[in-house]
Design an enzyme around this catalytic site. Sequence first.
Site, PDB file in Angstrom:
ATOM      1  N   ASP A   1      29.625  71.045  23.368  1.00 21.88           N
ATOM      2  CA  ASP A   1      30.267  71.871  22.349  1.00 21.88           C
ATOM      3  C   ASP A   1      30.456  73.303  22.844  1.00 21.88           C
ATOM      4  O   ASP A   1      29.959  73.666  23.910  1.00 21.88           O
ATOM      5  CB  ASP A   1      29.435  71.840  21.057  1.00 21.88           C
ATOM      6  CG  ASP A   1      27.952  72.000  21.342  1.00 21.88           C
ATOM      7  OD1 ASP A   1      27.590  73.001  21.977  1.00 21.88           O
ATOM      8  OD2 ASP A   1      27.161  71.092  20.977  1.00 21.88           O
TER       9      ASP A   1
ATOM     10  N   ASP B   1      44.048  74.453  27.082  1.00 22.34           N
ATOM     11  CA  ASP B   1      44.825  73.287  27.489  1.00 22.34           C
ATOM     12  C   ASP B   1      45.717  72.937  26.298  1.00 22.34           C
ATOM     13  O   ASP B   1      45.215  72.570  25.233  1.00 22.34           O
ATOM     14  CB  ASP B   1      43.845  72.155  27.786  1.00 22.34           C
ATOM     15  CG  ASP B   1      44.436  71.046  28.619  1.00 22.34           C
ATOM     16  OD1 ASP B   1      45.644  70.789  28.468  1.00 22.34           O
ATOM     17  OD2 ASP B   1      43.694  70.427  29.400  1.00 22.34           O
TER      18      ASP B   1
ATOM     19  N   ASP C   1      40.864  63.538  34.925  1.00 23.55           N
ATOM     20  CA  ASP C   1      41.625  62.286  35.032  1.00 23.55           C
ATOM     21  C   ASP C   1      41.386  61.568  36.364  1.00 23.55           C
ATOM     22  O   ASP C   1      41.926  60.487  36.575  1.00 23.55           O
ATOM     23  CB  ASP C   1      43.137  62.561  34.933  1.00 23.55           C
ATOM     24  CG  ASP C   1      43.545  63.076  33.564  1.00 23.55           C
ATOM     25  OD1 ASP C   1      42.916  62.685  32.561  1.00 23.55           O
ATOM     26  OD2 ASP C   1      44.514  63.869  33.499  1.00 23.55           O
TER      27      ASP C   1
ATOM     28  N   ASN D   1      23.482  71.256  20.114  1.00 22.60           N
ATOM     29  CA  ASN D   1      22.897  70.938  18.799  1.00 22.60           C
ATOM     30  C   ASN D   1      22.453  69.483  18.698  1.00 22.60           C
ATOM     31  O   ASN D   1      22.376  68.920  17.609  1.00 22.60           O
ATOM     32  CB  ASN D   1      23.882  71.275  17.678  1.00 22.60           C
ATOM     33  CG  ASN D   1      25.153  70.441  17.788  1.00 22.60           C
ATOM     34  OD1 ASN D   1      25.389  69.801  18.818  1.00 22.60           O
ATOM     35  ND2 ASN D   1      25.955  70.416  16.742  1.00 22.60           N
TER      36      ASN D   1
ATOM     37  N   ASP E   1      25.433  70.094  25.454  1.00 25.01           N
ATOM     38  CA  ASP E   1      25.264  69.844  24.022  1.00 25.01           C
ATOM     39  C   ASP E   1      24.198  70.784  23.466  1.00 25.01           C
ATOM     40  O   ASP E   1      23.029  70.661  23.800  1.00 25.01           O
ATOM     41  CB  ASP E   1      24.845  68.377  23.836  1.00 25.01           C
ATOM     42  CG  ASP E   1      24.521  68.053  22.391  1.00 25.01           C
ATOM     43  OD1 ASP E   1      24.973  68.799  21.491  1.00 25.01           O
ATOM     44  OD2 ASP E   1      23.811  67.048  22.150  1.00 25.01           O
TER      45      ASP E   1
ATOM     46  N   ASP F   1      23.646  66.413  19.230  1.00 21.72           N
ATOM     47  CA  ASP F   1      24.349  65.270  18.643  1.00 21.72           C
ATOM     48  C   ASP F   1      24.961  64.413  19.746  1.00 21.72           C
ATOM     49  O   ASP F   1      25.742  63.507  19.474  1.00 21.72           O
ATOM     50  CB  ASP F   1      25.417  65.726  17.629  1.00 21.72           C
ATOM     51  CG  ASP F   1      26.512  66.564  18.274  1.00 21.72           C
ATOM     52  OD1 ASP F   1      26.406  66.849  19.497  1.00 21.72           O
ATOM     53  OD2 ASP F   1      27.471  66.933  17.567  1.00 21.72           O
TER      54      ASP F   1
HETATM   55  C1  GLC Z   1      47.387  64.510  30.746  1.00 24.41           C
HETATM   56  C2  GLC Z   1      45.903  64.727  30.585  1.00 24.41           C
HETATM   57  C3  GLC Z   1      45.250  63.409  30.270  1.00 24.41           C
HETATM   58  C4  GLC Z   1      45.846  62.894  28.987  1.00 24.41           C
HETATM   59  C5  GLC Z   1      47.374  62.826  29.063  1.00 24.41           C
HETATM   60  C6  GLC Z   1      47.962  62.646  27.714  1.00 24.41           C
HETATM   61  O1  GLC Z   1      47.689  63.713  31.818  1.00 24.41           O
HETATM   62  O2  GLC Z   1      45.366  65.332  31.723  1.00 24.41           O
HETATM   63  O3  GLC Z   1      43.859  63.499  30.170  1.00 24.41           O
HETATM   64  O4  GLC Z   1      45.342  61.624  28.708  1.00 24.41           O
HETATM   65  O5  GLC Z   1      47.930  64.011  29.579  1.00 24.41           O
HETATM   66  O6  GLC Z   1      47.823  63.811  26.965  1.00 24.41           O
HETATM   67 CA    CA Z   2      26.952  68.998  20.226  1.00 31.64          CA
END
Ligand code: GLC
Ligand code: CA
Length: 560
Positions: A29, A98, A328, A23, A21, A25
């Site tokens: 970021d 992602d 996850d 800044n 972080d 908060d």
């Molecule tokens: C994938 C991601 C997970 C997310 C899910 C729904 O499994 O890794 O974090 O909750 O997709 O997008």
């Molecule tokens: Ca921040």
Amino acid sequence: MNKMWWHKSVVYQVYPKSFYDSNSDGIGDLPGIIKKLDYLAILGIDILWLSPVCVSPMYDNGYDVSDYYAIAPQFGTLEDMDRLIGEAAKRGIAIMMDIVVNHTSDEHPWFIESRSSITNPKRDWYIWRDGATEKLPPTNWESFFTGSAWELDEKTGQYYLHLFGRRQPDLNWENPLVRDEVYRMMRWWLDKGIKGIRLDAIDLISKPERYYDGKDGNTIRGMELWANGPNIDTYLKEMNREVFSLYDVVTVGETSFADTKRAVAFSSPERKEMDMIFQFEHLNLDHEEIDKWERIPLDLVKLKRVMSRWQTELHGKGWNSLYWCNHDQPRIVSRFGSTDPRYRVQSAKMLAAALHLMQGTPFIYQGEEIGMTNAAFDSIEEYNDIDTLNYYTKAVEEHGIERKEALKKINRVSRDNARTPMQWSDEKNGGFTSAEPWLKVNPNCRSINVASALQDKDSVFYFYRKLVQLRRHSPYSDLIAYGDYREFCENNEAVFVYLRTLRDKRILVICSFVEYEVPFSLPFEFKHYKVSVILTNYSDRRELENGMLRPYESIVAELL
Ligand code: GLC
Ligand code: CA
């Protein structure tokens, strides 16, 4: 097999909300990531995978996008993103985005239009159905995040499909306009200079032809109907043609249902779909079939069998990703290693060696390189993850599971175990933020943190660094990237042994997965070989004589 630049690359995953972080908060970021790029450069990684950073109501921490063309204000701005891409490039690091396109957020303008009326032109961009009866949803499907996969929308009286959370409606990939928009968005990011894409839940985009009730049993209801639908290969080939083939980009698909055959289909270079996938078989071994909350002890023989099968069946045909951790999954040291202070460091290093010397592209998840452990919060209020909270409510309210019992399961399994802030130092909040962090920092940051790891030449961090160097640039690089794989002592319940061979070069990887001493002897056929130890997690180990392996001992040796 054609050689590709990413065959010798190592990927590092950042979960932006929890990294650094800048800044005050309480939320990590993009400028925070930029500040820590030098640290990543020391580790030596090539690719930085950013979990989603686009605008989102953050119901699922960014895996619910409401604007694909802008950065979430919590994380920064598009200028910050451009700066990150540029600063990373200066250090030889490529950015992997992602991309979440199985579903959007319910706040995405497409969905807002789609739900506005049955005749709206975007109605067909999502999956709408009438209920089976007046009260019942179209099918009995359950979502990954607990509860029905259908949500009734009062306004039009129809249900929309959401395989994940209620606020994550699934896009209708059958509609070519949807696909065009997705490809356009991907090209826009690639034009900005990103070099990698992780495709979230990509094996779910093609839905079944007919929607009928799923079987009752030990799985999430309906699940068997969702993955690898009839058009999955068609869509991925089209995506490749329209997007990936136009850039020098590496792609990895999250495919929780893939077996090795499917993985070859997805990742075989001739088929032109994706470069590699994340498989889940190895991480499904320590829980009941599909109920991830019910943990069972790991059977090492099974783990070895799974890992070896992926190694041999993809060899020369597709490409593996190699991972223990992500946002996850609970922390691997708490899971397959040991958090006992006597063994934590050794077990973290052993797990690293076991994985990183296989064929494939390794992924390191933030904090894994310092051996971070599970969070184990004392109260449900301290958890944030939607999957965890949904499970808790259902377990306690519908199934009458004791609160304490439910919390115990959550402590082991919750995704928040991976999401506690990165532990930078022994200062307040582990040096992650000077404000109140969005998720509690693990109190063990006092002893487990980056600052102390950097000072200790024997730390988990430097062990990971050595593994990265071995793969990227060493006399063993080619062997690690392209060598054959063979397992030994398959039935040994404590030790994982494998050999990598390329022409006349051989390395043997020996890993003890137990916290007691176990006997070990060199496979008979190597009796007359000269053994030279290249890497070990006990600094006094110089040779490999037959005898005992110490707790979690790992030895990597060249056989000459
Ligand atoms: C994938 C991601 C997970 C997310 C899910 C729904 O499994 O890794 O974090 O909750 O997709 O997008
Ligand atoms: Ca921040």
